[in-house]
Design a protein around this motif. Structure first.
Motif, PDB file in Angstrom:
ATOM      1  N   GLY A 184     -15.467  -0.759  -1.443  1.00  0.00           N
ATOM      2  CA  GLY A 184     -15.916  -1.189  -2.209  1.00  0.00           C
ATOM      3  C   GLY A 184     -16.115  -2.227  -2.886  1.00  0.00           C
ATOM      4  N   THR A 185     -16.583  -2.931  -3.882  1.00  0.00           N
ATOM      5  CA  THR A 185     -17.315  -4.193  -5.012  1.00  0.00           C
ATOM      6  C   THR A 185     -17.247  -3.888  -6.457  1.00  0.00           C
ATOM      7  OG1 THR A 185     -19.743  -3.571  -4.564  1.00  0.00           O
ATOM      8  CG2 THR A 185     -18.965  -4.926  -2.689  1.00  0.00           C
ATOM      9  N   ILE A 186     -16.737  -5.693  -6.310  1.00  0.00           N
ATOM     10  CA  ILE A 186     -17.096  -5.850  -8.356  1.00  0.00           C
ATOM     11  C   ILE A 186     -18.073  -6.795  -8.076  1.00  0.00           C
ATOM     12  CG2 ILE A 186     -15.327  -6.420 -10.211  1.00  0.00           C
ATOM     13  CD1 ILE A 186     -13.103  -4.899  -9.202  1.00  0.00           C
ATOM     14  N   ARG A 187     -19.455  -6.577  -8.281  1.00  0.00           N
ATOM     15  CA  ARG A 187     -20.141  -7.816  -9.299  1.00  0.00           C
ATOM     16  C   ARG A 187     -20.433  -8.406 -10.207  1.00  0.00           C
ATOM     17  NH1 ARG A 187     -24.431  -5.948  -5.812  1.00  0.00           N
ATOM     18  NH2 ARG A 187     -25.220  -7.977  -6.010  1.00  0.00           N
ATOM     19  N   GLY A 188     -20.336  -9.344  -9.535  1.00  0.00           N
ATOM     20  CA  GLY A 188     -20.211 -10.600 -10.890  1.00  0.00           C
ATOM     21  C   GLY A 188     -20.123 -12.211 -10.056  1.00  0.00           C
ATOM     22  N   ALA A 189     -20.003 -13.455 -11.605  1.00  0.00           N
ATOM     23  CA  ALA A 189     -19.731 -14.992 -11.037  1.00  0.00           C
ATOM     24  C   ALA A 189     -18.113 -14.943 -10.253  1.00  0.00           C
ATOM     25  CB  ALA A 189     -20.060 -14.925 -11.525  1.00  0.00           C
ATOM     26  N   GLY A 190     -17.339 -16.054  -9.850  1.00  0.00           N
ATOM     27  CA  GLY A 190     -16.697 -16.065  -9.535  1.00  0.00           C
ATOM     28  C   GLY A 190     -15.995 -16.319 -10.468  1.00  0.00           C
ATOM     29  N   VAL A 191     -14.397 -15.953 -10.180  1.00  0.00           N
ATOM     30  CA  VAL A 191     -13.094 -15.373 -11.526  1.00  0.00           C
ATOM     31  C   VAL A 191     -13.218 -17.225 -12.902  1.00  0.00           C
ATOM     32  CG1 VAL A 191     -11.278 -15.014 -12.053  1.00  0.00           C
ATOM     33  CG2 VAL A 191     -12.176 -14.462 -10.145  1.00  0.00           C
ATOM     34  N   PRO A 192     -13.206 -16.790 -14.037  1.00  0.00           N
ATOM     35  CA  PRO A 192     -13.106 -18.124 -14.653  1.00  0.00           C
ATOM     36  C   PRO A 192     -12.479 -18.965 -14.427  1.00  0.00           C
ATOM     37  CG  PRO A 192     -13.932 -16.565 -15.558  1.00  0.00           C
ATOM     38  CD  PRO A 192     -13.684 -15.723 -15.067  1.00  0.00           C
ATOM     39  N   LYS A 193     -12.233 -20.298 -14.559  1.00  0.00           N
ATOM     40  CA  LYS A 193     -10.697 -20.630 -14.141  1.00  0.00           C
ATOM     41  C   LYS A 193      -9.807 -20.638 -15.322  1.00  0.00           C
ATOM     42  CE  LYS A 193     -13.024 -25.265 -12.319  1.00  0.00           C
ATOM     43  NZ  LYS A 193     -12.902 -27.183 -11.876  1.00  0.00           N
ATOM     44  N   GLY A 194     -10.405 -20.690 -16.575  1.00  0.00           N
ATOM     45  CA  GLY A 194      -8.820 -20.067 -17.837  1.00  0.00           C
ATOM     46  C   GLY A 194      -9.835 -18.956 -18.576  1.00  0.00           C
ATOM     47  N   GLU A 195      -8.953 -18.804 -19.295  1.00  0.00           N
ATOM     48  CA  GLU A 195      -9.267 -17.886 -20.273  1.00  0.00           C
ATOM     49  C   GLU A 195     -10.465 -18.567 -21.159  1.00  0.00           C
ATOM     50  OE1 GLU A 195      -6.030 -14.753 -21.801  1.00  0.00           O
ATOM     51  OE2 GLU A 195      -5.441 -16.180 -21.328  1.00  0.00           O
ATOM     52  N   GLU A 196     -10.151 -19.491 -21.980  1.00  0.00           N
ATOM     53  CA  GLU A 196     -11.538 -20.992 -22.536  1.00  0.00           C
ATOM     54  C   GLU A 196     -12.746 -20.511 -21.884  1.00  0.00           C
ATOM     55  OE1 GLU A 196      -9.574 -23.403 -19.269  1.00  0.00           O
ATOM     56  OE2 GLU A 196      -8.786 -21.738 -20.225  1.00  0.00           O
ATOM     57  N   ARG A 197     -12.668 -20.026 -20.347  1.00  0.00           N
ATOM     58  CA  ARG A 197     -13.441 -20.285 -20.323  1.00  0.00           C
ATOM     59  C   ARG A 197     -14.580 -18.986 -20.190  1.00  0.00           C
ATOM     60  NH1 ARG A 197     -14.762 -22.783 -14.250  1.00  0.00           N
ATOM     61  NH2 ARG A 197     -16.885 -21.685 -14.511  1.00  0.00           N
ATOM     62  N   ILE A 249      -5.709  -0.489  -7.673  1.00  0.00           N
ATOM     63  CA  ILE A 249      -6.796  -0.547  -6.130  1.00  0.00           C
ATOM     64  C   ILE A 249      -6.855  -2.323  -6.731  1.00  0.00           C
ATOM     65  CG2 ILE A 249      -9.285  -0.711  -6.456  1.00  0.00           C
ATOM     66  CD1 ILE A 249      -9.373   1.854  -8.290  1.00  0.00           C
ATOM     67  N   SER A 250      -6.006  -2.763  -4.966  1.00  0.00           N
ATOM     68  CA  SER A 250      -6.204  -3.706  -4.701  1.00  0.00           C
ATOM     69  C   SER A 250      -8.088  -4.561  -4.715  1.00  0.00           C
ATOM     70  CB  SER A 250      -5.456  -3.869  -3.403  1.00  0.00           C
ATOM     71  OG  SER A 250      -4.182  -3.437  -3.338  1.00  0.00           O
ATOM     72  N   ILE A 251      -7.134  -5.659  -4.985  1.00  0.00           N
ATOM     73  CA  ILE A 251      -8.573  -7.140  -5.072  1.00  0.00           C
ATOM     74  C   ILE A 251      -8.634  -7.608  -3.948  1.00  0.00           C
ATOM     75  CG2 ILE A 251      -9.684  -8.626  -6.381  1.00  0.00           C
ATOM     76  CD1 ILE A 251      -9.972  -5.638  -7.065  1.00  0.00           C
ATOM     77  N   GLY A 252      -9.708  -8.221  -3.774  1.00  0.00           N
ATOM     78  CA  GLY A 252     -10.026  -9.046  -2.471  1.00  0.00           C
ATOM     79  C   GLY A 252     -11.027 -10.094  -3.319  1.00  0.00           C
ATOM     80  N   PHE A 288     -10.573  -4.612   8.837  1.00  0.00           N
ATOM     81  CA  PHE A 288      -8.297  -4.451   8.591  1.00  0.00           C
ATOM     82  C   PHE A 288      -8.113  -3.549   7.565  1.00  0.00           C
ATOM     83  CE2 PHE A 288      -9.667  -7.873  11.696  1.00  0.00           C
ATOM     84  CZ  PHE A 288      -8.669  -7.311  12.635  1.00  0.00           C
ATOM     85  N   TRP A 289      -8.731  -3.100   6.064  1.00  0.00           N
ATOM     86  CA  TRP A 289      -8.057  -2.597   5.734  1.00  0.00           C
ATOM     87  C   TRP A 289      -8.239  -1.450   5.824  1.00  0.00           C
ATOM     88  CZ3 TRP A 289      -7.320  -7.074   3.189  1.00  0.00           C
ATOM     89  CH2 TRP A 289      -8.330  -7.419   3.525  1.00  0.00           C
ATOM     90  N   HIS A 290      -6.886  -0.851   5.044  1.00  0.00           N
ATOM     91  CA  HIS A 290      -6.604   0.377   5.607  1.00  0.00           C
ATOM     92  C   HIS A 290      -7.927   1.805   4.740  1.00  0.00           C
ATOM     93  CE1 HIS A 290      -1.960  -0.234   6.603  1.00  0.00           C
ATOM     94  NE2 HIS A 290      -2.725  -1.692   6.442  1.00  0.00           N
ATOM     95  N   ASN A 291      -8.134   2.262   4.784  1.00  0.00           N
ATOM     96  CA  ASN A 291      -9.372   3.127   4.529  1.00  0.00           C
ATOM     97  C   ASN A 291      -8.079   3.821   3.437  1.00  0.00           C
ATOM     98  OD1 ASN A 291     -11.003   2.086   5.910  1.00  0.00           O
ATOM     99  ND2 ASN A 291     -11.023   3.909   7.708  1.00  0.00           N
ATOM    100  N   TRP A 292      -7.096   4.521   3.551  1.00  0.00           N
ATOM    101  CA  TRP A 292      -6.053   6.000   2.297  1.00  0.00           C
ATOM    102  C   TRP A 292      -6.214   4.370   1.825  1.00  0.00           C
ATOM    103  CZ3 TRP A 292      -1.356   3.730   2.699  1.00  0.00           C
ATOM    104  CH2 TRP A 292      -0.924   2.437   4.149  1.00  0.00           C
ATOM    105  N   ARG A 293      -6.016   3.067   1.321  1.00  0.00           N
ATOM    106  CA  ARG A 293      -5.849   2.020   0.219  1.00  0.00           C
ATOM    107  C   ARG A 293      -6.847   1.854  -0.152  1.00  0.00           C
ATOM    108  NH1 ARG A 293      -2.570   5.906  -0.110  1.00  0.00           N
ATOM    109  NH2 ARG A 293      -0.927   6.076  -0.927  1.00  0.00           N
ATOM    110  N   GLU A 294      -7.502   2.217  -1.466  1.00  0.00           N
ATOM    111  CA  GLU A 294      -8.573   1.454  -1.629  1.00  0.00           C
ATOM    112  C   GLU A 294      -8.705  -0.355  -1.882  1.00  0.00           C
ATOM    113  OE1 GLU A 294     -12.314   2.101  -5.316  1.00  0.00           O
ATOM    114  OE2 GLU A 294     -10.446   3.093  -5.017  1.00  0.00           O
ATOM    115  N   TRP A 354       1.075  -1.586   0.069  1.00  0.00           N
ATOM    116  CA  TRP A 354       0.029  -0.213  -0.194  1.00  0.00           C
ATOM    117  C   TRP A 354       0.558   0.958   0.430  1.00  0.00           C
ATOM    118  CZ3 TRP A 354      -3.395  -2.970   3.596  1.00  0.00           C
ATOM    119  CH2 TRP A 354      -4.924  -3.415   2.867  1.00  0.00           C
ATOM    120  N   ALA A 355       1.887   1.404   1.467  1.00  0.00           N
ATOM    121  CA  ALA A 355       2.700   2.364   0.813  1.00  0.00           C
ATOM    122  C   ALA A 355       3.682   2.826  -0.428  1.00  0.00           C
ATOM    123  CB  ALA A 355       3.695   1.805   1.702  1.00  0.00           C
ATOM    124  N   GLU A 356       3.721   1.738  -1.508  1.00  0.00           N
ATOM    125  CA  GLU A 356       4.759   2.399  -2.102  1.00  0.00           C
ATOM    126  C   GLU A 356       3.639   1.738  -3.381  1.00  0.00           C
ATOM    127  OE1 GLU A 356       7.216  -1.155  -2.622  1.00  0.00           O
ATOM    128  OE2 GLU A 356       7.965  -0.772  -0.698  1.00  0.00           O
TER     129      GLU A 356
END
Length: 247
Positions: free
Chosen positions: A96-109, A133-136, A66-72, A45-47
């Motif tokens: 913040g959120t990103i709405r959608g299904a689970g991440v596909p297994k691979g590019e073919e999906r 922006i970090s992702i959880g 626990f997420w730092h408020n100063w880093r999204e 986050w600092a970098e």
């Protein structure tokens, strides 16, 4: 009539989400937490270097506090099922959120996921990581099996060039549900732990064998931080005390 029903549903969802968010904050504020290797996330986050925070499904109730408020940080939330309530809870917690299904297994999906939210969510996460922006998100996905890292999170790291950082949080006092992911409800006024693991990098030109090796490292890393958190909370025999700080 339909409008009134929709309005009542939205009001109920908002109220439930507010109560859940209030409870999560209560757990965090009244808990006595130890943090291990918090400098890993702090350094990124600092970098201004975003990363993918990986957790196990059902074991992440208190992590947003626990997420730092100063880093999204944006959390992947399903468009279906209880996703609307979860998204509202995150909003009350300032995440913040990103709405959608689970991440596909691979590019073919990816193309097969069109209309289901998978491709759109993957693109949104890659774009967010490119914007510092970090992702959880959870490494395992419903309907399971639980505690098995899927290929999707590794694909996200490969496409974005950002590392995966395993993280676990739990409390000594808790309720564990009897569902597929053994969802844990952390309780207030308890001893707690937040444990970060070492970053896992996935080369952009990774071979299928290298992707599988990275997937296994994510799985092993998540199991390791989860076990360490259990040790800190006294739920399993504690092996060592190095690196713990009050938080």
């Amino acid at each position: 009539m339909a409008g009134d029903t929709k309005s009542k549903t939205e009001t109920s969802t908002t109220l439930i989400a507010w109560l859940i968010a209030f409870f999560i904050r209560l757990v965090r504020r009244t808990g006595r937490f130890e943090v291990r290797r918090g400098d890993i996330a702090a350094r990124f986050w600092a970098e201004d270097k975003p990363f993918v925070a990986a957790t196990w499904h059902g074991q992440n109730m208190i992590l947003p506090t626990f997420w730092h408020n100063w880093r999204e940080m944006r959390i992947l939330v399903s468009k279906h099922g209880d996703g609307e309530i979860v998204a509202s809870v995150m909003r009350f917690l300032g995440v913040g959120t990103i709405r959608g299904a689970g991440v596909p297994k691979g590019e073919e999906r990816v193309h097969k996921q069109k209309g289901k939210g998978g491709a759109g969510a993957l693109r949104a996460m890659v774009r967010a990581l490119g914007e510092n922006i970090s992702i959880g998100l959870t490494a395992d996905l419903p309907p399971g099996p639980a505690r098995r890292a899927g290929e999707g999170i590794v694909m996200l790291a490969r496409l974005s060039g950002r590392p995966i950082v395993p993280v676990a949080a739990t409390t000594a006092a808790r309720i564990q549900l009897n569902n597929w992911d053994k969802f844990t409800i952390n309780l207030p006024f308890s001893r707690g732990a937040l444990v970060w693991g070492e970053p896992i990098y996935v080369p952009r030109d990774a071979t299928p064998e290298e992707l599988e090796a990275a997937r296994q490292r994510v799985e092993d890393g998540l199991n390791a931080v989860a076990l360490e958190a259990e040790e800190i909370c006294g739920r399993v025999p504690r092996k060592q005390d190095k690196g713990a700080v009050a938080h």
